[in-house]
Design a protein around this motif. Structure first.
Motif: not given
Length: 85
Positions: A66-85
């Protein structure tokens, strides 16, 4: 414990907060599966913030959360900052 599967457990943002607190300290979990939980954007945001410092988790599986664009943006930011996921 290296893999935690919590599919279809009705985990909401409240539960995501607790998971995030655990993930900030955990150094063994490599796979977290949260399919089918109503995390919503708030829950995804909480998990994403917690995982920015986690370098152990290699796989985060999130479908039907139940995630929208806002959740997807949070995940995108996470993937930019976390080098292991």
């Amino acid at each position: 414990l290296v893999e935690l599967v919590l599919t279809d457990n009705q985990i909401t943002a409240f539960g995501a907060k607790a998971l995030g607190e655990m993930l900030e300290k955990n150094s063994t979990l490599t796979v977290l599966v949260l399919h089918g939980n109503p995390l919503g954007d708030d829950g995804i945001g909480l998990l994403s913030r917690a995982l920015t410092t986690n370098r152990t988790l290699l796989e985060l599986k999130l479908t039907r959360t139940r995630t929208s664009d806002r959740g997807a943006e949070a995940l995108a930011k996470l993937l930019r900052e976390n080098g292991t996921l």
